[in-house]
Design an enzyme around this catalytic site. Structure first.
Site, PDB file in Angstrom:
ATOM      1  N   GLY A   1       0.829  -1.208   0.000  1.00 48.62           N
ATOM      2  CA  GLY A   1       0.000   0.000   0.000  1.00 48.62           C
ATOM      3  C   GLY A   1       0.857   1.249   0.000  1.00 48.62           C
ATOM      4  N   ALA A   2       1.941   1.200  -0.762  1.00 52.93           N
ATOM      5  CA  ALA A   2       2.982   2.224  -0.657  1.00 52.93           C
ATOM      6  C   ALA A   2       2.902   3.317  -1.705  1.00 52.93           C
ATOM      7  CB  ALA A   2       4.363   1.560  -0.714  1.00 52.93           C
TER       8      ALA A   2
ATOM      9  N   TYR B   1     -14.161  -2.496   9.061  1.00 56.16           N
ATOM     10  CA  TYR B   1     -12.806  -1.979   9.249  1.00 56.16           C
ATOM     11  C   TYR B   1     -12.331  -2.225  10.684  1.00 56.16           C
ATOM     12  CZ  TYR B   1      -8.961   1.413   8.726  1.00 56.16           C
ATOM     13  OH  TYR B   1      -7.722   2.038   8.655  1.00 56.16           O
TER      14      TYR B   1
ATOM     15  N   SER C   1      -5.298   0.171  13.679  1.00 48.17           N
ATOM     16  CA  SER C   1      -5.953   1.479  13.701  1.00 48.17           C
ATOM     17  C   SER C   1      -6.619   1.699  15.050  1.00 48.17           C
ATOM     18  CB  SER C   1      -7.020   1.554  12.598  1.00 48.17           C
ATOM     19  OG  SER C   1      -7.851   2.692  12.748  1.00 48.17           O
TER      20      SER C   1
ATOM     21  N   ALA D   1     -11.491  -5.892  11.149  1.00 48.41           N
ATOM     22  CA  ALA D   1     -10.234  -6.233  10.481  1.00 48.41           C
ATOM     23  C   ALA D   1      -9.039  -5.724  11.271  1.00 48.41           C
ATOM     24  CB  ALA D   1     -10.219  -5.655   9.069  1.00 48.41           C
ATOM     25  N   LYS D   2      -9.117  -4.481  11.745  1.00 47.28           N
ATOM     26  CA  LYS D   2      -7.973  -3.898  12.450  1.00 47.28           C
ATOM     27  C   LYS D   2      -7.786  -4.511  13.834  1.00 47.28           C
ATOM     28  CE  LYS D   2      -6.549  -1.138   9.221  1.00 47.28           C
ATOM     29  NZ  LYS D   2      -5.255  -1.428   8.548  1.00 47.28           N
TER      30      LYS D   2
ATOM     31  N   ASP E   1      -1.467  -7.556  -6.316  1.00 47.69           N
ATOM     32  CA  ASP E   1      -2.714  -7.690  -5.580  1.00 47.69           C
ATOM     33  C   ASP E   1      -2.417  -8.545  -4.356  1.00 47.69           C
ATOM     34  OD1 ASP E   1      -5.174  -8.270  -4.517  1.00 47.69           O
ATOM     35  OD2 ASP E   1      -6.063  -9.003  -6.371  1.00 47.69           O
ATOM     36  N   VAL E   2      -2.279  -7.908  -3.202  1.00 52.77           N
ATOM     37  CA  VAL E   2      -1.843  -8.633  -2.007  1.00 52.77           C
ATOM     38  C   VAL E   2      -2.942  -9.498  -1.407  1.00 52.77           C
ATOM     39  CG1 VAL E   2       0.049  -7.076  -1.410  1.00 52.77           C
ATOM     40  CG2 VAL E   2      -2.276  -6.588  -0.584  1.00 52.77           C
TER      41      VAL E   2
END
Length: 252
Positions: free
Chosen positions: A13-14, A154, A142, A157-158, A63-64
């Site tokens: 995601g860089a 979200y 997050s 997931a975090k 695509d990770v």
């Protein structure tokens, strides 16, 4: 500083935001960086910026969420840069909605991109790190892991990232690999700007509101998160593992 001399780092995601800032920071401290993002062109643009500043970097599209693509990524990184010592799992998306309005594809997309991708990348990286008896993995969690209205996908997931981090620290620690997570609060990025737009605000208004809720009375910049990631990825944090560090300006 050259804390990362002779180290190869992969940052996912860089192409923008925290990921791009982290790629720049690690390269500035001597790492050879694989700038990884879904869009190969945007990855290469960041890599070109690093090279223009005298650093070493390559841009790679991947695509990770695809297991085969991640396996191929690992092979490519080792072939082009000579190893794999640091992994920063930063790739992520948001698909915000209240529970009763959230369709299953929104739930699945966020869990797959923000959590499953980390599992895949960690699985690929550990092969090289275990053999070398050395490695540093930093995962992006997050503040939302503690719960955030409209982000059930979200937040889940975090929170999962933190469990993944703690477990991998136990499993990989005997092989000299540390695994930690960074949990930012509000950061001024394209992602948070998009969130502002979705709720009918501007980025400036959204940031002002967030700053008013933060003890430091401002939001974070990507470089401030990158500096913490760099610490955890360095040998300065050689005895830190299994931890989640909240970087949120003192918010509770």
């Amino acid at each position: 500083m050259t804390r990362f001399a002779d180290r190869v780092a992969v940052v996912t995601g860089a192409a923008q935001g925290i990921g791009a800032a982290t790629a720049h920071r690690l390269a500035a401290e001597g790492a050879a960086v694989a700038v990884v993002d879904l869009d190969a062109g945007r990855s290469q643009a960041v890599a070109d910026e690093i090279v223009a500043k005298g650093g070493q970097a390559v841009g790679i599209g991947c695509d990770v969420t695809d297991a085969e693509a991640v396996a191929a990524l690992g092979e490519q990184v080792v072939r082009r840069l000579g190893g794999w010592h640091v992994l920063v799992n930063n790739a992520g998306i948001t698909r915000d909605n209240l529970l009763f309005k959230m369709p299953l594809p929104q739930w699945q997309a966020v869990l797959t991109t923000n959590l499953t991708s980390m599992f895949l990348c960690c699985q690929a990286a550990q092969q090289h790190m275990v053999d070398a008896r050395y490695g540093r993995i930093v995962n992006l969690s997050s503040r939302s892991a503690l719960g955030n209205r409209g982000q059930v996908n979200y937040a889940a997931a975090k929170a999962g990232v933190q469990g993944l981090t703690a477990t991998l620290a136990i499993e990989l620690g005997p092989f000299g690999v540390t695994v930690n997570a960074v949990a930012p609060g509000y950061v001024a990025t394209a992602m948070t700007a998009a969130t502002a737009e979705r709720v009918g605000s501007t980025a400036e208004q959204h940031q002002k509101f967030a700053a008013e809720q933060t003890p430091l009375r401002r939001v974070a910049q990507p470089a401030e998160i990158a500096s913490v990631i760099a610490f955890l990825a360095s040998d300065d944090a050689s005895y830190v593992s299994g931890q989640t560090l909240y970087v949120n300006g003192g918010a509770r």
